[in-house]
Design a protein around this motif. Sequence first.
Motif, PDB file in Angstrom:
ATOM      1  N   UNK A  70       0.845  -1.206   0.000  1.00  0.00           N
ATOM      2  CA  UNK A  70       0.000   0.000   0.000  1.00  0.00           C
ATOM      3  C   UNK A  70       0.875   1.248   0.000  1.00  0.00           C
ATOM      4  N   UNK A  73       2.468   2.213  -3.216  1.00  0.00           N
ATOM      5  CA  UNK A  73       1.545   2.479  -4.326  1.00  0.00           C
ATOM      6  C   UNK A  73       1.611   1.435  -5.428  1.00  0.00           C
ATOM      7  N   UNK A  75      -0.417  -0.698  -6.058  1.00  0.00           N
ATOM      8  CA  UNK A  75      -1.781  -0.880  -6.575  1.00  0.00           C
ATOM      9  C   UNK A  75      -2.187   0.152  -7.608  1.00  0.00           C
ATOM     10  N   UNK A  76      -1.340   1.155  -7.850  1.00  0.00           N
ATOM     11  CA  UNK A  76      -1.655   2.089  -8.924  1.00  0.00           C
ATOM     12  C   UNK A  76      -1.377   1.465 -10.294  1.00  0.00           C
ATOM     13  N   UNK A  81      -7.550  -8.554  -9.726  1.00  0.00           N
ATOM     14  CA  UNK A  81      -8.834  -9.162 -10.050  1.00  0.00           C
ATOM     15  C   UNK A  81      -8.707  -9.896 -11.378  1.00  0.00           C
ATOM     16  N   UNK A 107     -12.097 -11.944  -0.983  1.00  0.00           N
ATOM     17  CA  UNK A 107     -11.501 -10.652  -0.577  1.00  0.00           C
ATOM     18  C   UNK A 107     -12.085 -10.123   0.732  1.00  0.00           C
ATOM     19  N   UNK A 110      -9.857  -8.189   3.041  1.00  0.00           N
ATOM     20  CA  UNK A 110      -9.012  -7.133   2.458  1.00  0.00           C
ATOM     21  C   UNK A 110      -9.350  -5.754   3.017  1.00  0.00           C
ATOM     22  N   UNK A 111      -8.369  -5.093   3.593  1.00  0.00           N
ATOM     23  CA  UNK A 111      -8.562  -3.736   4.100  1.00  0.00           C
ATOM     24  C   UNK A 111      -7.220  -3.006   4.124  1.00  0.00           C
ATOM     25  N   UNK A 112      -6.994  -2.034   3.289  1.00  0.00           N
ATOM     26  CA  UNK A 112      -7.859  -1.563   2.222  1.00  0.00           C
ATOM     27  C   UNK A 112      -7.947  -2.577   1.078  1.00  0.00           C
ATOM     28  N   UNK A 113      -9.048  -2.520   0.347  1.00  0.00           N
ATOM     29  CA  UNK A 113      -9.141  -3.374  -0.845  1.00  0.00           C
ATOM     30  C   UNK A 113      -8.108  -2.909  -1.857  1.00  0.00           C
ATOM     31  N   UNK A 114      -7.621  -3.843  -2.666  1.00  0.00           N
ATOM     32  CA  UNK A 114      -6.569  -3.466  -3.627  1.00  0.00           C
ATOM     33  C   UNK A 114      -6.921  -3.937  -5.040  1.00  0.00           C
ATOM     34  N   UNK A 115      -8.202  -3.813  -5.415  1.00  0.00           N
ATOM     35  CA  UNK A 115      -8.605  -4.283  -6.743  1.00  0.00           C
ATOM     36  C   UNK A 115      -7.923  -3.494  -7.865  1.00  0.00           C
ATOM     37  N   UNK A 116      -7.730  -2.204  -7.650  1.00  0.00           N
ATOM     38  CA  UNK A 116      -7.026  -1.398  -8.646  1.00  0.00           C
ATOM     39  C   UNK A 116      -7.895  -1.007  -9.828  1.00  0.00           C
ATOM     40  N   UNK A 117      -7.439   0.027 -10.536  1.00  0.00           N
ATOM     41  CA  UNK A 117      -8.183   0.498 -11.705  1.00  0.00           C
ATOM     42  C   UNK A 117      -7.337   0.515 -12.964  1.00  0.00           C
TER      43      UNK A 117
END
Lengths: 189, 478
Positions: A70, A73, A75-76, A81, A107, A110-117
């Motif tokens: 986290x 970064x 997850x950026x 998924x 999931x 999961x905290x924070x979730x890390x699905x990503x965009x």
Amino acid sequence: MLQKADYNAAFFVAAALILFFIGGLLTTVVPPLLDQSWTKPFENNDPANGPTGKLKPLNEQQLQGRAIYVREGCWYCHTQQTRTLLADTKRSGWRGVDAPISTPDEFVYDNPHLFGTKRTGPDLSRVGGKYNEQWHMAHFRNPADLVPGSIMPPFPWIANDPKEFAALVAYMQTLGRSKNWRPDNDYEK
Amino acid sequence: MEKEEIIQDAGEIPVSTAAVYSESIHEDRTAKMFLISSIVYFFIVGIIALLIAAKFVFPTFLGTIPQLTYGRLRPLHVNGMLFGWLLACDMALMYYIVPRLCGVKLWSEKLGMATAVLWNVIILGAVVSLLMGWNQGWEYAELPLPLDVAVVVAWVMFGANLFLTIANRKYKAMYVSLWYAMGTILWTAFVYLTGNFATLFATGVNQANLNWMYVHNAVGLIFTPVGLAIAYYFIPKTSNTPLYSHKLSMIGFWSLAFVYVWTGAHHMIHGPISQWLQTITIVFSVMLLIPVWAAVYNFFSTMKGQWHQLRDNVSLKFLMSGVVFYLLTCFQGPMHSLRAVNAIVSKTDWIPGHAHMAVLGAFSFFAIAGAYYMVPRVFKTELYSNALANWSFWLFLIGGLGFFVTLWLGGFWQGWQWNNPAIPFIDTVIALKPIWHTRLASGFLMFGGIVAFAYNILATIVGSKGKEVHAEPAAAAA
């Protein structure tokens, strides 16, 4: 009907909030009440119902690794998924075995979730168990050495910190492993 | 009959009545301070934008210092542009517009100045915490909890000030821009609480759903309504033309109020979230075309017979190209949500192209137009240079188009490649390199636009000291 709102601020406020809250509540509060898989951890012992396995909470070291993921970064650029797309199940697959699609019950912790965009680098939802510690060490020192053309930057401050490195790798080895979806352990044993 | 007249009245406020008061009773200290700080952040964060664009071309550039890696600069870029520049500039414009549409002074300049100070403390806190990696891990909601609380406090101060101004208003009818201003204040409060506080009590998909509700509505129910408030005010004002239709603006506003909030989960299409929820968000995403087209049609019709004004009016150039970008970006959005299109564009470089067209192409263009209009008036002077303003427009437009168009092409291409699993992932990365070179070059053009804009505004302000040009030219140009 709403013309009253042109002159009456209190009426305006009420109307604007009511319209907002209809959709707001129906799409945030209601769905987890209707779909149990959002909150019930994955567990399946019957091969007839798809991949077997059980979702376990992360241990302390794995959680530390997740915090590093986290902080930096990761997850950026890396999603977590395997979507309901054939290509995703192939790309997340391993040695000829297609990966199962990701389901909400994998999931739950999961905290924070890390699905990503954004997928600037490959998806990591099923990366656990694929590469051993040495591979990760070389990769964090300079990704382009192992994957020519890679634009992932080097992370020497992680590779050079044994505790952080071990934690991060421990976390990554858990990704996608709650479902037993492929022949056991390519390198671990 | 009577109803029609009053409505007509509401439509004309920005052109006639408000202008009479605008130069006399308003202090505008708060508006000035918000505006100046927002432009300073626009410049600074513009440099960060260039750095992260450069990292796609030179992956090891500044890469061995943890604080300067992509993973830490990206959230700084996003938060800095969204909250340091755009929202602060939008707030400045609200502090300017709302009192004028109400015909009274801002309720409290003192409260406003305190809000501006707090806002700057928040942005500086964000810079420190994001560089240190104190990141909560939620997109658009990266800032640590104490800063989230400060944002809520600042928003309440902002909202109270404007609502009390509206409560004291002299004109009974509230013009469209006032609805959008009030809508922004109300919806933002709840959207922000959802994304930054409700998420604390959820995990996994449930948390992601709350997070996307916030992310989507940060654009849809914060930047969209406040941007439209600006457009609805300045398009009639700067072209000296009454708004085309009051009814159409009502349809646009109330459909936006109802439809937007349903669409958050379209960020998870094909992802691990209930299929029925995906379908609901797709249906509502497509319905977004209604509020969008209502607003865009209204703006275009207002300009009917007035397009020649674009030649000499830089504010109008920014406003109307912003409207075109708004239409395009809001056409893309609903289309992305369709499963067949989503399978190609989702998670690719198309998405930053789309996001930048919304936040830079549409809403920043509106804000820049507002700044060019407002600054000479509140500082009672003339714009430092019209030619430089024109330059800023063309640099933003050409740089922006270069950025958007290459990323769409690249993103589509990337998506097709991803859907063919025979192509190794790394080859899809290497294929995008020419796209990222073009993006960096376009970034330099856009940064040139920022420099021209910021210099022009600051030179206007500095130049205003001592040479009190009367309100005359401002009123005449209006």
